[in-house]
Motif scaffolding. Sequence first.
Motif: not given
Lengths: 115, 117
Positions: A6, A8-11, A21, A23, A88, A109-110
């Motif tokens: 994934q 992006d860890s944060q969006v 998001l 993947c 998440e 991804t948060q």
Amino acid sequence: AQSVTQLDSQVPVFEEAPVELRCNYSSSVSVYLFWYVQYPNQGLQLLLKYLSGSTLVKGINGFEAEFNKSQTSFHLRKPSVHISDTAEYFCAVRVFSGSARQLTFGSGTQLTVLP
Amino acid sequence: NAGVTQTPKFRVLKTGQSMTLLCAQDMNHEYMYWYRQDPGMGLRLIHYSVGEGTTAKGEVPDGYNVSRLKKQNFLLGLESAAPSQTSVYFCASSRGGDWSSGANVLTFGAGSRLTVL
């Protein structure tokens, strides 16, 4: 071995804006693909799944994902997000063949929806 | 309609102590799983069971033991807790069977947060 990335860890995104998001998975054989959502202090819930057939999969709460075999991707999208979508999100993959009875999960991804 | 219930929800242990996490499901599912969730690492499978009386190792089984004496229950044990086992633990279950039919969609419990000092 299969793996799930994934990207992006944060969006962070503003309310009513669209979101994607990302993947990607690595597998040389066919796969089953899933997106799960985890709201704060809760367990994971299934958002949608791809098992076969149409590559565009619709899930709950207005989310959809597209399976792209050539790019080994399964990106999650929503055209207009709400505050309540803050959570998440986990992508998961299970390889088509073999004896493994398990899913491999991405790191998550948060998604934070801002007013 | 409880689904998957985990107890306890929170626990603090000292290094070297032992404990058991209990998972109970009321959906008559065949398969049950224990995962741990750590920041930035997603969920990793510890052990799983494909039926009463059976267990198998997952991706990160070291330091844990499991038992499935009854179909509805799946216990996760830590014999000698270590700080590296500080995590959130999730139990899940599924009907079992053909993946292409969606029979293995997982139902998760709410999690058990374990801290080892």
